[in-house]
Motif scaffolding. Sequence first.
Motif, PDB file in Angstrom:
ATOM      1  N   GLY A   1       0.759  -1.143  -0.130  1.00  0.00           N
ATOM      2  CA  GLY A   1       0.150  -0.203   0.154  1.00  0.00           C
ATOM      3  C   GLY A   1       0.774   1.243  -0.009  1.00  0.00           C
ATOM      4  O   GLY A   1       0.367   2.372   0.148  1.00  0.00           O
ATOM      5  N   HIS A   2       2.071   1.350  -0.012  1.00  0.00           N
ATOM      6  CA  HIS A   2       2.967   2.186  -0.159  1.00  0.00           C
ATOM      7  C   HIS A   2       2.637   3.161  -1.430  1.00  0.00           C
ATOM      8  O   HIS A   2       2.575   2.749  -2.599  1.00  0.00           O
ATOM      9  N   ALA A   3       2.601   4.670  -1.321  1.00  0.00           N
ATOM     10  CA  ALA A   3       2.263   5.528  -2.472  1.00  0.00           C
ATOM     11  C   ALA A   3       3.547   6.277  -2.833  1.00  0.00           C
ATOM     12  O   ALA A   3       4.099   7.064  -1.794  1.00  0.00           O
ATOM     13  N   TRP A   4       4.188   5.741  -3.616  1.00  0.00           N
ATOM     14  CA  TRP A   4       5.680   6.280  -3.971  1.00  0.00           C
ATOM     15  C   TRP A   4       5.694   7.768  -4.234  1.00  0.00           C
ATOM     16  O   TRP A   4       4.719   8.057  -5.134  1.00  0.00           O
ATOM     17  N   GLN A   5       6.481   8.390  -3.895  1.00  0.00           N
ATOM     18  CA  GLN A   5       6.745   9.891  -4.268  1.00  0.00           C
ATOM     19  C   GLN A   5       7.786  10.013  -5.260  1.00  0.00           C
ATOM     20  O   GLN A   5       8.774   9.167  -5.237  1.00  0.00           O
ATOM     21  N   ILE A   6       7.921  11.057  -6.091  1.00  0.00           N
ATOM     22  CA  ILE A   6       8.877  11.254  -7.039  1.00  0.00           C
ATOM     23  C   ILE A   6      10.144  11.614  -6.597  1.00  0.00           C
ATOM     24  O   ILE A   6      11.180  11.001  -7.012  1.00  0.00           O
ATOM     25  N   ALA A   7      10.037  12.214  -5.257  1.00  0.00           N
ATOM     26  CA  ALA A   7      11.445  12.286  -4.518  1.00  0.00           C
ATOM     27  C   ALA A   7      12.049  10.949  -4.267  1.00  0.00           C
ATOM     28  O   ALA A   7      13.411  10.900  -4.106  1.00  0.00           O
ATOM     29  N   GLU A   8      11.180   9.852  -3.596  1.00  0.00           N
ATOM     30  CA  GLU A   8      11.817   8.715  -3.334  1.00  0.00           C
ATOM     31  C   GLU A   8      12.198   8.029  -4.524  1.00  0.00           C
ATOM     32  O   GLU A   8      13.433   7.295  -4.671  1.00  0.00           O
ATOM     33  N   LEU A   9      11.590   8.255  -6.025  1.00  0.00           N
ATOM     34  CA  LEU A   9      12.072   7.459  -6.941  1.00  0.00           C
ATOM     35  C   LEU A   9      13.467   8.214  -7.607  1.00  0.00           C
ATOM     36  O   LEU A   9      14.209   7.426  -7.985  1.00  0.00           O
ATOM     37  N   ARG A  10      13.538   9.488  -7.336  1.00  0.00           N
ATOM     38  CA  ARG A  10      14.713  10.090  -7.552  1.00  0.00           C
ATOM     39  C   ARG A  10      15.996   9.397  -6.582  1.00  0.00           C
ATOM     40  O   ARG A  10      17.092   9.256  -7.276  1.00  0.00           O
ATOM     41  N   GLU A  11      15.911   9.359  -5.428  1.00  0.00           N
ATOM     42  CA  GLU A  11      16.811   8.739  -4.680  1.00  0.00           C
ATOM     43  C   GLU A  11      17.208   7.484  -4.949  1.00  0.00           C
ATOM     44  O   GLU A  11      18.313   6.966  -4.731  1.00  0.00           O
ATOM     45  N   LEU A  12      16.295   6.646  -5.584  1.00  0.00           N
ATOM     46  CA  LEU A  12      16.553   5.299  -6.229  1.00  0.00           C
ATOM     47  C   LEU A  12      17.059   5.167  -7.408  1.00  0.00           C
ATOM     48  O   LEU A  12      17.090   3.947  -8.113  1.00  0.00           O
ATOM     49  N   SER A  13      17.157   6.440  -8.022  1.00  0.00           N
ATOM     50  CA  SER A  13      17.862   6.487  -9.368  1.00  0.00           C
ATOM     51  C   SER A  13      16.669   5.880 -10.361  1.00  0.00           C
ATOM     52  O   SER A  13      17.139   5.302 -11.337  1.00  0.00           O
ATOM     53  N   ARG A  14      15.424   6.102 -10.074  1.00  0.00           N
ATOM     54  CA  ARG A  14      14.443   5.610 -11.306  1.00  0.00           C
ATOM     55  C   ARG A  14      13.701   6.697 -11.808  1.00  0.00           C
ATOM     56  O   ARG A  14      12.704   6.821 -11.889  1.00  0.00           O
ATOM     57  N   VAL A  15      14.566   7.691 -12.452  1.00  0.00           N
ATOM     58  CA  VAL A  15      14.011   8.752 -13.210  1.00  0.00           C
ATOM     59  C   VAL A  15      14.995   8.734 -14.330  1.00  0.00           C
ATOM     60  O   VAL A  15      15.907   8.294 -14.639  1.00  0.00           O
ATOM     61  N   ARG A  16      14.342   9.103 -15.580  1.00  0.00           N
ATOM     62  CA  ARG A  16      15.014   9.531 -16.925  1.00  0.00           C
ATOM     63  C   ARG A  16      14.611  10.836 -17.548  1.00  0.00           C
ATOM     64  O   ARG A  16      13.435  11.169 -17.167  1.00  0.00           O
ATOM     65  N   ASN A  17      15.526  11.390 -18.054  1.00  0.00           N
ATOM     66  CA  ASN A  17      15.059  12.813 -18.576  1.00  0.00           C
ATOM     67  C   ASN A  17      14.869  12.892 -20.107  1.00  0.00           C
ATOM     68  O   ASN A  17      15.468  12.109 -20.792  1.00  0.00           O
ATOM     69  N   ASP A  18      13.909  13.615 -20.508  1.00  0.00           N
ATOM     70  CA  ASP A  18      13.799  14.022 -21.920  1.00  0.00           C
ATOM     71  C   ASP A  18      13.233  12.782 -22.621  1.00  0.00           C
ATOM     72  O   ASP A  18      14.016  12.289 -23.496  1.00  0.00           O
TER      73      ASP A  18
ATOM     74  N   VAL B   1       2.701  12.947 -29.597  1.00  0.00           N
ATOM     75  CA  VAL B   1       3.908  12.433 -28.697  1.00  0.00           C
ATOM     76  C   VAL B   1       4.198  13.484 -27.518  1.00  0.00           C
ATOM     77  O   VAL B   1       4.190  14.608 -27.628  1.00  0.00           O
ATOM     78  N   ALA B   2       4.318  12.792 -26.372  1.00  0.00           N
ATOM     79  CA  ALA B   2       4.657  13.638 -25.316  1.00  0.00           C
ATOM     80  C   ALA B   2       6.333  13.710 -24.880  1.00  0.00           C
ATOM     81  O   ALA B   2       6.677  12.548 -24.722  1.00  0.00           O
ATOM     82  N   ARG B   3       6.860  14.566 -24.920  1.00  0.00           N
ATOM     83  CA  ARG B   3       8.393  14.726 -24.452  1.00  0.00           C
ATOM     84  C   ARG B   3       8.345  15.064 -22.902  1.00  0.00           C
ATOM     85  O   ARG B   3       8.206  16.110 -22.681  1.00  0.00           O
ATOM     86  N   ALA B   4       8.396  13.915 -22.133  1.00  0.00           N
ATOM     87  CA  ALA B   4       8.616  14.116 -20.550  1.00  0.00           C
ATOM     88  C   ALA B   4       9.855  14.749 -20.229  1.00  0.00           C
ATOM     89  O   ALA B   4      10.887  14.143 -20.637  1.00  0.00           O
ATOM     90  N   LYS B   5       9.653  15.933 -19.381  1.00  0.00           N
ATOM     91  CA  LYS B   5      10.937  16.528 -18.919  1.00  0.00           C
ATOM     92  C   LYS B   5      11.637  15.254 -17.974  1.00  0.00           C
ATOM     93  O   LYS B   5      12.796  15.405 -18.166  1.00  0.00           O
TER      94      LYS B   5
ATOM     95  N   ARG C   1       5.258   8.070 -14.600  1.00  0.00           N
ATOM     96  CA  ARG C   1       4.532   9.372 -14.050  1.00  0.00           C
ATOM     97  C   ARG C   1       5.446  10.177 -14.670  1.00  0.00           C
ATOM     98  O   ARG C   1       6.583  10.541 -14.558  1.00  0.00           O
ATOM     99  N   PHE C   2       4.949  11.665 -15.278  1.00  0.00           N
ATOM    100  CA  PHE C   2       5.723  12.808 -15.497  1.00  0.00           C
ATOM    101  C   PHE C   2       4.603  14.131 -15.403  1.00  0.00           C
ATOM    102  O   PHE C   2       3.487  13.976 -15.484  1.00  0.00           O
ATOM    103  N   GLU C   3       5.367  15.072 -14.989  1.00  0.00           N
ATOM    104  CA  GLU C   3       4.624  16.165 -14.304  1.00  0.00           C
ATOM    105  C   GLU C   3       4.645  17.310 -15.506  1.00  0.00           C
ATOM    106  O   GLU C   3       3.711  17.798 -15.730  1.00  0.00           O
TER     107      GLU C   3
END
Length: 478
Positions: free
Chosen positions: A255-272, A329-333, A347-349
């Motif tokens: 039931g954990h709701a992941w926050q983007i800050a947590e995913l950043r800490e786990l290096s689970r983000v990609r850019n552009d 086409v969506a280009r996610a920052k 997820r992308f903001e």
Amino acid sequence: MNHLTEAYVDSLALNSSAIKNGKDLVKKNSFPLLCQSEDGTIIFGECKGSGKDPYQCSVDVIKEGNPVFRCTCPSRQFPCKHNLGLMYAFTSGKTFIIAPIPQDIADKREKAEKREEKQKEAATTDAPVPKRKTNKSTLLKKITAQLEGISIAEKLILQLVTSGLGSLDKKALQTADEQAKQLGNYFIPGIQSALREFTQQFRSDLEREKVYAVGMEQLTTMHALIKKSKEYLNGRLDNPDLTIDGETTLEEWIGHAWQIAELRELSRVRNDIELLQLSFRSYTNPARGELIDEGYWADLQSGQIHITRTYRPFRAAKYIREEDSVFQVARAKELAIYPGELNTRVRFEEAAYREARTHDYMNVQQAASKSYTDVIKQVKNLIKNPLSDKHPVVLLQYAEIKKTESYFVLIDEQGKQLPLADIPYLNAPTTSLLTMLTKPHLENQSMLVMFEHNWTHNRLEAQPLSIISANEVIRLLY
């Protein structure tokens, strides 16, 4: 403001009611003042309200793909109906006079620019991003409560199994629901929802034999979930410094709701990252008490199929933007990637949008799997795991779509056949739409499908979601 179209404004609205309310303001000529800046990065004006003073509203698009809405009205919806009306007035061709940007907005822009500069400076330094400090005392209390709740859930499941599924009458289901409700105090909403889904299955209109088959599968899942959750949480209880599980879906199952800050800490983000949506659906999950908007996207770089999900609790649905189909086409920052397996949730903001081109469709086609034997093996291995997704989505190339006496089949280049069927999970038939395809789309194209194991015939079946050709996506589920 060139990219501001009616369709884009529709996509920004929280729901269909907000769209209607915004357009009604334009029809009623509720805007005595309409202005835009000389550089075209902001529109602003006044809108008549219930009070004597009009509302001051503005839409700032200085950052493409991330509009900023401001309004002096008390609404908690963003954008509010006044912001929407302002944009609809612009897209409908109303006259906007050129005027200086209001000072208060200019000041807010300046503050935002300074914040961004500081963030950029921090990002360019060699110093690692400081991790958020965990309050160990609070963490241990939460884990202890979770283990207590899991123990209650375990006893409830044992009671259900011991009594037998045949004994689940109306009274027994009501008792089980009341016991499941108690789990809301133990920080395990995922396990609580799994129990609710189980009891609600026995209230469905399905034949009892089919309900038993699904119910047994759900019990198997809950048994595995409770076993793995206890092992994992006991490990964290013994060692509070143990890193949160950022590889599997176990935390989300609990039931954990992941926050983007947590995913950043786990290096689970990609850019552009560029994404093309291939299918979309909205549905209700009574067990969670939520409306869910779900999109299936092709990553144009890796070819992977991702999923976006927006959860809108019944009580707060009108305050959360209702997602819709996206055809550009969506280009996610920044693309945040949740822990998962075949179809990772993303997820992308912020995103910029452009029209899809031929090479985008070609990229999707080239990423499609050619061998059904390999895909079926992969899917079977996936769904054998009780905590894995039981409805994976896969992109397949096909040499032909063929109609047999009773159903459609996909045929790959080796002649291997895959039966197509409308699976109960989606509750939205699409297979019959294949009869409407023209001949060019029946051969040598790609198809997005969702798999499900058919317990009656003991075989895998796939439901078509969309067809991808060299120049378009034909959505069967949108």
